[in-house]
Design a protein around this motif. Structure first.
Motif, PDB file in Angstrom:
ATOM      1  N   LEU B  80       0.805  -1.128   0.074  1.00  0.00           N
ATOM      2  CA  LEU B  80       0.034   0.034   0.016  1.00  0.00           C
ATOM      3  C   LEU B  80       0.827   1.251  -0.126  1.00  0.00           C
ATOM      4  N   LEU B  81       2.048   1.062   0.877  1.00  0.00           N
ATOM      5  CA  LEU B  81       2.964   2.399   0.912  1.00  0.00           C
ATOM      6  C   LEU B  81       3.597   2.747  -0.412  1.00  0.00           C
ATOM      7  N   ALA B  83       2.506   1.657  -3.470  1.00  0.00           N
ATOM      8  CA  ALA B  83       1.556   2.168  -4.336  1.00  0.00           C
ATOM      9  C   ALA B  83       1.164   3.378  -4.078  1.00  0.00           C
ATOM     10  N   ARG B  84       1.316   3.996  -2.984  1.00  0.00           N
ATOM     11  CA  ARG B  84       0.956   5.346  -2.617  1.00  0.00           C
ATOM     12  C   ARG B  84       1.949   6.159  -3.233  1.00  0.00           C
ATOM     13  N   GLU B  85       3.144   5.853  -3.015  1.00  0.00           N
ATOM     14  CA  GLU B  85       4.426   6.548  -3.662  1.00  0.00           C
ATOM     15  C   GLU B  85       4.364   6.719  -4.819  1.00  0.00           C
ATOM     16  N   ALA B  86       4.238   5.468  -5.581  1.00  0.00           N
ATOM     17  CA  ALA B  86       4.151   5.567  -6.971  1.00  0.00           C
ATOM     18  C   ALA B  86       3.186   6.442  -7.358  1.00  0.00           C
ATOM     19  N   GLN B  87       2.010   6.410  -6.989  1.00  0.00           N
ATOM     20  CA  GLN B  87       0.933   7.280  -7.556  1.00  0.00           C
ATOM     21  C   GLN B  87       1.368   9.025  -7.221  1.00  0.00           C
ATOM     22  N   GLU B  88       2.077   9.173  -6.056  1.00  0.00           N
ATOM     23  CA  GLU B  88       2.167  10.558  -5.762  1.00  0.00           C
ATOM     24  C   GLU B  88       3.408  11.043  -6.785  1.00  0.00           C
ATOM     25  N   ARG B  89       4.415   9.998  -7.377  1.00  0.00           N
ATOM     26  CA  ARG B  89       5.392  10.372  -7.993  1.00  0.00           C
ATOM     27  C   ARG B  89       4.811  10.686  -9.235  1.00  0.00           C
ATOM     28  N   LEU B  90       3.946   9.780  -9.787  1.00  0.00           N
ATOM     29  CA  LEU B  90       3.106   9.824 -11.192  1.00  0.00           C
ATOM     30  C   LEU B  90       2.608  11.209 -11.219  1.00  0.00           C
ATOM     31  N   ALA B  91       1.807  11.429 -10.184  1.00  0.00           N
ATOM     32  CA  ALA B  91       1.129  12.936  -9.989  1.00  0.00           C
ATOM     33  C   ALA B  91       1.916  13.905 -10.323  1.00  0.00           C
ATOM     34  N   TYR B  92       3.215  13.819  -9.553  1.00  0.00           N
ATOM     35  CA  TYR B  92       3.843  14.983  -9.726  1.00  0.00           C
ATOM     36  C   TYR B  92       4.679  15.155 -11.013  1.00  0.00           C
TER      37      TYR B  92
END
Lengths: 201, 128
Positions: B80-81, B83-92
């Motif tokens: 989960l952690l 996935a969350r980091e990857a999501q934040e990086r993609l969004a950035y």
């Protein structure tokens, strides 16, 4: 010097110096400890020691002799399974009787008989004295059936088995004052039933 | 308030007790009855030991189950952690990329002389 020692420490006969006989409590303690180590023979001895009292406790709570036997068997089985959690310094009988009382209460809850006539038939023990007035017993069993299960258990445990109010409270999980009050009401009801029979006879 | 300290005996109580004791008389007269009951109790215990309750089957699996549950929890948390980091990086990254192609609103800035010189040099080299 020899005389002084003799006076201070008189020579006891060998029989007095030998270790004293273990008390009933000590024997029970050693049986419990052995049973906890897995000795089934010791547990059988505990059954032999306590089954009569356990039966009496169960019989006071349930309606029939058969249910009392079932409650005793269930109680001993529960006790056997929970033996590891029992502290041997405590009174085994009191602990066992609480377990048997709970087993009996469970049976009563499962087989709640509402019909007073059925109850009056089932409550009568097969071991009664045939010389006793049948009418007196019949009225008493009908009156017993009009009591709730707790009042019935309290009066039987007190009057038949000789338990004290506090002991009954611990057995049934009720305050001592409630046991006292239940006994008072139960006695009044049964007294009334018997006096009615007396006036008719 | 009346506090009842004891349960006094009233007339008739003795008779109640006597009849109760008769009705609830234990089967103590018969010694063999108690021997039979003891045998039944011990048989019941032995039988219950041989055929344990259905949930008793899982007793041996409790520790394994607990360890597996803890491991699964840790893995799920880590996943989960990440996935969350990857999501934040993609969004950035998406925000940064979209910021580089944002059309500049307002008057176009005239090219400076440096750029014209460089273009002229490039053209002369090609034509040469």
């Amino acid at each position: 010097m020899t005389l002084a020692l003799t006076l201070a420490y008189p020579a006891f006969p060998p029989a007095v110096l030998s270790p004293p006989e273990p008390t009933a409590r000590e024997r029970e303690h050693s049986l419990v400890v052995a049973a906890q180590r897995g000795d089934n023979e010791s547990f059988a001895s505990l059954v032999r020691l306590h089954q009569r009292r356990a039966y009496a406790v169960a019989r006071a709570i349930v309606l029939t002799h058969e249910d009392a036997e079932d409650a005793v068997q269930e109680g001993f089985l529960h006790a056997f399974r929970a033996l590891d959690r029992f502290l041997p310094d405590q009174a085994f009988g009191a602990w066992l009787n609480r377990i048997v009382a709970n087993a009996a209460l469970d049976i009563t809850r499962r087989k709640k008989v509402r019909d007073a006539d059925t109850l009056a038939d089932t409550i009568a023990s097969p071991f009664r004295d045939p010389a006793e007035s049948a009418e007196l017993r019949r009225r008493l069993t009908v009156a017993l059936s009009s009591l709730n299960e707790r009042q019935r258990a309290v009066i039987v445990l007190h009057d038949v088995e000789g338990f004290k109010h506090a002991e009954i409270g611990r057995l049934l999980g009720i305050p001592e004052g409630t046991a006292r009050s239940d006994l008072h009401h139960a006695r009044a009801r049964l007294r009334q039933a018997l006096s009615a029979v007396r006036s008719q006879l | 308030m009346k506090i009842e300290r004891n349960t006094p005996n009233e007339p008739g109580d003795e008779e109640v007790t006597r009849v109760l004791r008769d009705v609830y008389a234990p089967p103590s007269a018969n010694a063999s009855y108690w021997e039979t009951l003891e045998t039944r109790i011990m048989t019941r215990i032995a039988t219950a030991g041989e055929s344990p309750e259905w949930w008793g089957v899982f007793d041996g699996w409790v520790r394994v189950g607990l360890a597996a549950a803890v491991l699964a929890g840790v893995l799920a948390g880590a996943t989960l952690l990440r996935a969350r980091e990857a999501q934040e990086r993609l969004a950035y990254e998406a925000v940064m990329e979209s910021a580089s192609v944002i059309p500049v609103a307002g008057p176009t800035v005239a090219r400076g002389p440096g750029r014209n010189t460089r273009d002229a040099t490039l053209r002369s080299l090609i034509s040469y």
